[in-house]
Structures are given as structure tokens and as C-alpha cells.
Design a protein around this motif. Structure first.
Motif, PDB file in Angstrom:
ATOM      1  N   LYS A 140       0.811  -1.210   0.000  1.00 41.83           N
ATOM      2  CA  LYS A 140       0.000   0.000   0.000  1.00 41.83           C
ATOM      3  C   LYS A 140       0.848   1.266   0.000  1.00 41.83           C
ATOM      4  O   LYS A 140       0.594   2.198  -0.756  1.00 41.83           O
ATOM      5  CB  LYS A 140      -0.941   0.009   1.214  1.00 41.83           C
ATOM      6  N   GLU A 141       1.889   1.320   0.827  1.00 43.77           N
ATOM      7  CA  GLU A 141       2.714   2.533   0.907  1.00 43.77           C
ATOM      8  C   GLU A 141       3.421   2.825  -0.417  1.00 43.77           C
ATOM      9  O   GLU A 141       3.580   3.979  -0.809  1.00 43.77           O
ATOM     10  CB  GLU A 141       3.730   2.422   2.046  1.00 43.77           C
ATOM     11  N   VAL A 142       3.797   1.773  -1.137  1.00 47.43           N
ATOM     12  CA  VAL A 142       4.443   1.967  -2.445  1.00 47.43           C
ATOM     13  C   VAL A 142       3.406   2.434  -3.458  1.00 47.43           C
ATOM     14  O   VAL A 142       3.657   3.364  -4.230  1.00 47.43           O
ATOM     15  CB  VAL A 142       5.141   0.665  -2.907  1.00 47.43           C
ATOM     16  N   ARG A 143       2.234   1.789  -3.468  1.00 46.11           N
ATOM     17  CA  ARG A 143       1.160   2.202  -4.392  1.00 46.11           C
ATOM     18  C   ARG A 143       0.805   3.664  -4.182  1.00 46.11           C
ATOM     19  O   ARG A 143       0.671   4.426  -5.149  1.00 46.11           O
ATOM     20  CB  ARG A 143      -0.090   1.346  -4.171  1.00 46.11           C
ATOM     21  N   GLU A 144       0.661   4.044  -2.932  1.00 48.37           N
ATOM     22  CA  GLU A 144       0.295   5.433  -2.641  1.00 48.37           C
ATOM     23  C   GLU A 144       1.399   6.398  -3.052  1.00 48.37           C
ATOM     24  O   GLU A 144       1.125   7.456  -3.615  1.00 48.37           O
ATOM     25  CB  GLU A 144      -0.040   5.579  -1.157  1.00 48.37           C
ATOM     26  N   ALA A 145       2.654   6.031  -2.776  1.00 45.18           N
ATOM     27  CA  ALA A 145       3.774   6.909  -3.131  1.00 45.18           C
ATOM     28  C   ALA A 145       3.869   7.106  -4.641  1.00 45.18           C
ATOM     29  O   ALA A 145       4.218   8.191  -5.114  1.00 45.18           O
ATOM     30  CB  ALA A 145       5.080   6.342  -2.577  1.00 45.18           C
ATOM     31  N   LEU A 146       3.564   6.048  -5.399  1.00 42.23           N
ATOM     32  CA  LEU A 146       3.650   6.128  -6.862  1.00 42.23           C
ATOM     33  C   LEU A 146       2.331   6.526  -7.503  1.00 42.23           C
ATOM     34  O   LEU A 146       2.258   6.725  -8.714  1.00 42.23           O
ATOM     35  CB  LEU A 146       4.113   4.775  -7.438  1.00 42.23           C
ATOM     36  N   GLY A 147       1.271   6.630  -6.714  1.00 42.20           N
ATOM     37  CA  GLY A 147      -0.035   6.997  -7.262  1.00 42.20           C
ATOM     38  C   GLY A 147      -0.644   5.895  -8.103  1.00 42.20           C
ATOM     39  O   GLY A 147      -1.395   6.158  -9.037  1.00 42.20           O
ATOM     40  N   ILE A 148      -0.314   4.645  -7.794  1.00 44.70           N
ATOM     41  CA  ILE A 148      -0.821   3.509  -8.567  1.00 44.70           C
ATOM     42  C   ILE A 148      -2.188   3.109  -8.035  1.00 44.70           C
ATOM     43  O   ILE A 148      -2.386   2.957  -6.835  1.00 44.70           O
ATOM     44  CB  ILE A 148       0.160   2.314  -8.483  1.00 44.70           C
ATOM     45  N   ARG A 149      -3.127   2.937  -8.976  1.00 45.13           N
ATOM     46  CA  ARG A 149      -4.486   2.509  -8.629  1.00 45.13           C
ATOM     47  C   ARG A 149      -4.832   1.259  -9.426  1.00 45.13           C
ATOM     48  O   ARG A 149      -4.187   0.966 -10.438  1.00 45.13           O
ATOM     49  CB  ARG A 149      -5.484   3.619  -8.952  1.00 45.13           C
ATOM     50  N   ALA A 150      -5.857   0.569  -9.012  1.00 44.54           N
ATOM     51  CA  ALA A 150      -6.302  -0.630  -9.725  1.00 44.54           C
ATOM     52  C   ALA A 150      -6.567  -0.274 -11.192  1.00 44.54           C
ATOM     53  O   ALA A 150      -7.178   0.744 -11.493  1.00 44.54           O
ATOM     54  CB  ALA A 150      -7.563  -1.187  -9.078  1.00 44.54           C
ATOM     55  N   GLY A 151      -6.060  -1.091 -12.080  1.00 47.74           N
ATOM     56  CA  GLY A 151      -6.248  -0.868 -13.520  1.00 47.74           C
ATOM     57  C   GLY A 151      -5.128  -0.091 -14.176  1.00 47.74           C
ATOM     58  O   GLY A 151      -5.035  -0.048 -15.409  1.00 47.74           O
ATOM     59  N   GLY A 155      20.755   0.628 -14.725  1.00 44.30           N
ATOM     60  CA  GLY A 155      21.992  -0.037 -14.315  1.00 44.30           C
ATOM     61  C   GLY A 155      21.718  -1.480 -13.947  1.00 44.30           C
ATOM     62  O   GLY A 155      21.219  -2.255 -14.752  1.00 44.30           O
ATOM     63  N   ASP A 156      22.008  -1.847 -12.695  1.00 44.74           N
ATOM     64  CA  ASP A 156      21.823  -3.226 -12.251  1.00 44.74           C
ATOM     65  C   ASP A 156      20.550  -3.416 -11.436  1.00 44.74           C
ATOM     66  O   ASP A 156      20.412  -4.385 -10.702  1.00 44.74           O
ATOM     67  CB  ASP A 156      23.038  -3.685 -11.441  1.00 44.74           C
ATOM     68  N   ARG A 157      19.601  -2.484 -11.565  1.00 47.55           N
ATOM     69  CA  ARG A 157      18.351  -2.602 -10.825  1.00 47.55           C
ATOM     70  C   ARG A 157      17.186  -2.216 -11.736  1.00 47.55           C
ATOM     71  O   ARG A 157      17.376  -1.656 -12.814  1.00 47.55           O
ATOM     72  CB  ARG A 157      18.362  -1.722  -9.575  1.00 47.55           C
ATOM     73  N   TYR A 158      15.985  -2.520 -11.276  1.00 47.74           N
ATOM     74  CA  TYR A 158      14.770  -2.151 -12.000  1.00 47.74           C
ATOM     75  C   TYR A 158      13.935  -1.223 -11.127  1.00 47.74           C
ATOM     76  O   TYR A 158      13.907  -1.365  -9.910  1.00 47.74           O
ATOM     77  CB  TYR A 158      13.942  -3.389 -12.363  1.00 47.74           C
ATOM     78  N   VAL A 159      13.259  -0.284 -11.773  1.00 45.00           N
ATOM     79  CA  VAL A 159      12.406   0.671 -11.080  1.00 45.00           C
ATOM     80  C   VAL A 159      10.981   0.472 -11.579  1.00 45.00           C
ATOM     81  O   VAL A 159      10.747   0.360 -12.786  1.00 45.00           O
ATOM     82  CB  VAL A 159      12.879   2.125 -11.365  1.00 45.00           C
ATOM     83  N   LEU A 160      10.038   0.414 -10.654  1.00 41.58           N
ATOM     84  CA  LEU A 160       8.627   0.292 -10.995  1.00 41.58           C
ATOM     85  C   LEU A 160       8.060   1.687 -11.240  1.00 41.58           C
ATOM     86  O   LEU A 160       8.253   2.587 -10.429  1.00 41.58           O
ATOM     87  CB  LEU A 160       7.864  -0.373  -9.832  1.00 41.58           C
ATOM     88  N   MET A 161       7.391   1.860 -12.386  1.00 40.58           N
ATOM     89  CA  MET A 161       6.811   3.158 -12.734  1.00 40.58           C
ATOM     90  C   MET A 161       5.438   2.958 -13.341  1.00 40.58           C
ATOM     91  O   MET A 161       5.180   1.952 -14.000  1.00 40.58           O
ATOM     92  CB  MET A 161       7.668   3.884 -13.779  1.00 40.58           C
TER      93      MET A 161
END
Length: 82
Positions: A14-25, A34-40
Motif C-alpha cells: 500500500k505505501e508503495v502504491r500510494e507513493a507512486l499513485g498507482i491505482r487498480a487498472g 543499471g543493475d536494478r529495475y524501477v517500478l513506474m
């Protein structure tokens, strides 16, 4: 802590979803940095890409203007040699 299921799925906390503004759908992407992946959120990535493209368009226009000035200067020099 999220756990990967047998189907390789993960629940976004939940804290990640809220920080990124991600909602269902919402569509999300994983961007390699580099050597990591970022969720956007896909919309956020598209906004970033449009800003990059804007900068490229401005740079291309600056190059065109510089070439035009160079050509004009060369033509004036050639006319001066006649």
C-alpha cells in the motif's frame, strides 16, 4: 514483505502504491537502471519520454539553425572571393 507467488506475481504494498499513485487498472512498467529495475506507472514513463523528446527536438532545431548560419557565412565568403 511481499512474496512472489507460483505465478510470479507480487502484491505492491500500500505505501508503495500510494507513493507512486498507482491505482487498480493502472499499467506499470519495470525500467532498468543499471543493475536494478524501477517500478513506474506507464503514464509517468511516457511523460518523461515526452520531455526527453522535447529536449531532442530543441537540440535538433539548434543544430539546423547553426548549419544555416554556417552555410550563409560560407556563401558570403565565396561571394567575396569573386
Amino acid at each position: 514483505m511481499p512474496v512472489v507467488t507460483k505465478k510470479y506475481q507480487v502484491t505492491i504494498p500500500k505505501e508503495v502504491r500510494e507513493a507512486l499513485g498507482i491505482r487498480a487498472g493502472d499499467e506499470v512498467v519495470f525500467v532498468r537502471e543499471g543493475d536494478r529495475y524501477v517500478l513506474m506507472k506507464l503514464t509517468d514513463l511516457l511523460k518523461e519520454l515526452s520531455e526527453i523528446t522535447k529536449d531532442i527536438d530543441e537540440t535538433v532545431e539548434e543544430v539546423r539553425q547553426g548549419l544555416a548560419r554556417g552555410i550563409e557565412r560560407s556563401l558570403r565568403e565565396l561571394e567575396g572571393e569573386k
